[in-house]
Design a protein around this motif. Structure first.
Motif, PDB file in Angstrom:
ATOM      1  N   VAL A  40       1.203  -1.149  -0.480  1.00  0.00           N
ATOM      2  CA  VAL A  40       0.353  -0.158  -0.265  1.00  0.00           C
ATOM      3  C   VAL A  40       0.831   0.876  -0.037  1.00  0.00           C
ATOM      4  N   GLY A  41       1.880   0.995   0.678  1.00  0.00           N
ATOM      5  CA  GLY A  41       2.599   2.684   1.313  1.00  0.00           C
ATOM      6  C   GLY A  41       3.639   2.951  -0.784  1.00  0.00           C
ATOM      7  N   THR A  42       3.723   1.581  -0.865  1.00  0.00           N
ATOM      8  CA  THR A  42       4.387   1.558  -2.324  1.00  0.00           C
ATOM      9  C   THR A  42       3.992   2.155  -3.909  1.00  0.00           C
ATOM     10  N   ASN A  43       2.338   1.756  -3.698  1.00  0.00           N
ATOM     11  CA  ASN A  43       1.901   1.489  -4.445  1.00  0.00           C
ATOM     12  C   ASN A  43       2.101   3.130  -5.296  1.00  0.00           C
ATOM     13  N   LYS A  44       2.574   3.309  -6.569  1.00  0.00           N
ATOM     14  CA  LYS A  44       2.523   4.699  -7.143  1.00  0.00           C
ATOM     15  C   LYS A  44       0.832   5.117  -7.646  1.00  0.00           C
ATOM     16  N   ALA A  45       0.081   4.305  -7.174  1.00  0.00           N
ATOM     17  CA  ALA A  45      -1.721   5.167  -7.750  1.00  0.00           C
ATOM     18  C   ALA A  45      -1.997   5.343  -6.796  1.00  0.00           C
ATOM     19  N   TYR A  46      -1.257   5.052  -5.331  1.00  0.00           N
ATOM     20  CA  TYR A  46      -1.752   5.864  -3.738  1.00  0.00           C
ATOM     21  C   TYR A  46      -1.433   7.207  -3.676  1.00  0.00           C
ATOM     22  N   SER A  47       0.147   7.357  -4.927  1.00  0.00           N
ATOM     23  CA  SER A  47       0.907   9.165  -4.247  1.00  0.00           C
ATOM     24  C   SER A  47       0.086   9.851  -4.064  1.00  0.00           C
ATOM     25  N   MET A  48      -1.418   9.523  -5.135  1.00  0.00           N
ATOM     26  CA  MET A  48      -2.000  11.602  -5.251  1.00  0.00           C
ATOM     27  C   MET A  48      -2.888  11.926  -3.846  1.00  0.00           C
ATOM     28  N   ALA A  49      -3.416  10.603  -3.014  1.00  0.00           N
ATOM     29  CA  ALA A  49      -3.708  10.422  -1.864  1.00  0.00           C
ATOM     30  C   ALA A  49      -2.864  11.341  -1.020  1.00  0.00           C
ATOM     31  N   ARG A  50      -4.111  12.054  -0.523  1.00  0.00           N
ATOM     32  CA  ARG A  50      -3.764  13.145   0.781  1.00  0.00           C
ATOM     33  C   ARG A  50      -4.269  13.702   1.093  1.00  0.00           C
ATOM     34  N   THR A  51      -4.503  13.309   3.316  1.00  0.00           N
ATOM     35  CA  THR A  51      -5.959  13.445   3.765  1.00  0.00           C
ATOM     36  C   THR A  51      -4.835  14.673   4.391  1.00  0.00           C
ATOM     37  N   PRO A  52      -6.743  15.208   4.613  1.00  0.00           N
ATOM     38  CA  PRO A  52      -6.299  16.805   5.129  1.00  0.00           C
ATOM     39  C   PRO A  52      -6.047  16.145   6.560  1.00  0.00           C
ATOM     40  N   VAL A  53      -5.197  17.486   6.888  1.00  0.00           N
ATOM     41  CA  VAL A  53      -4.988  17.346   8.946  1.00  0.00           C
ATOM     42  C   VAL A  53      -5.008  18.689   9.650  1.00  0.00           C
ATOM     43  N   LEU A  54      -4.652  18.226  10.282  1.00  0.00           N
ATOM     44  CA  LEU A  54      -5.357  19.448  11.951  1.00  0.00           C
ATOM     45  C   LEU A  54      -3.671  19.962  12.029  1.00  0.00           C
ATOM     46  N   ARG A  55      -3.406  20.735  12.798  1.00  0.00           N
ATOM     47  CA  ARG A  55      -1.596  21.252  13.390  1.00  0.00           C
ATOM     48  C   ARG A  55      -2.154  21.443  14.529  1.00  0.00           C
ATOM     49  N   SER A  56      -1.738  20.940  15.903  1.00  0.00           N
ATOM     50  CA  SER A  56      -2.026  21.587  17.171  1.00  0.00           C
ATOM     51  C   SER A  56      -1.004  21.535  17.640  1.00  0.00           C
ATOM     52  N   ILE A  57       0.095  21.659  18.984  1.00  0.00           N
ATOM     53  CA  ILE A  57       0.301  21.574  19.910  1.00  0.00           C
ATOM     54  C   ILE A  57       1.126  20.562  20.288  1.00  0.00           C
ATOM     55  N   GLN A  58       0.092  19.273  20.030  1.00  0.00           N
ATOM     56  CA  GLN A  58       0.537  17.857  20.518  1.00  0.00           C
ATOM     57  C   GLN A  58       0.664  16.665  19.403  1.00  0.00           C
ATOM     58  N   GLY A  59       0.559  17.877  17.781  1.00  0.00           N
ATOM     59  CA  GLY A  59       1.388  17.044  16.624  1.00  0.00           C
ATOM     60  C   GLY A  59       0.262  17.371  15.504  1.00  0.00           C
ATOM     61  N   VAL A  60       0.348  16.478  14.134  1.00  0.00           N
ATOM     62  CA  VAL A  60      -0.162  16.369  13.261  1.00  0.00           C
ATOM     63  C   VAL A  60      -1.470  14.913  13.523  1.00  0.00           C
TER      64      VAL A  60
END
Length: 98
Positions: free
Chosen positions: A38-58
């Motif tokens: 899954v991690g090295t599948n080029k078909a998934y490389s464009m999929a990005r999950t929007p994140v929230l950043r806080s003092i605890q991290g992402v």
């Protein structure tokens, strides 16, 4: 699952690794484990999950489709099935998901 439950419908389910290799084989650079497939599948490389950043991290944005659909209706269901299989004596690798 079939061995543990006798459910006939599971005989027709294509194992995920087989499906990924059939559908994306030439786009997967590391086929050694499911995570790497899954991690090295080029078909998934464009999929990005929007994140929230806080003092605890992402963290994934809690109202994004990945969280509301994929995790709630996919990953959680699979972990629940695996835990039930463990209850009947079939070992499943769920500890890395917690």
């Amino acid at each position: 699952y079939f061995r543990a439950t006798g459910a006939q419908g599971c005989n027709h389910v294509i194992p995920l690794a087989t499906r990924l290799l059939e559908q994306y084989g030439d786009q997967i650079s590391d086929k050694s484990t499911m995570a790497k497939m899954v991690g090295t599948n080029k078909a998934y490389s464009m999929a990005r999950t929007p994140v929230l950043r806080s003092i605890q991290g992402v963290m994934p944005h809690p109202s994004h489709r990945v969280v509301t659909d994929d995790i709630g209706w996919g990953l959680c269901v699979l972990v629940s099935i695996a835990e039930r299989l463990e209850d009947v004596g079939m070992q499943t690798p769920t500890t890395m998901m917690r």
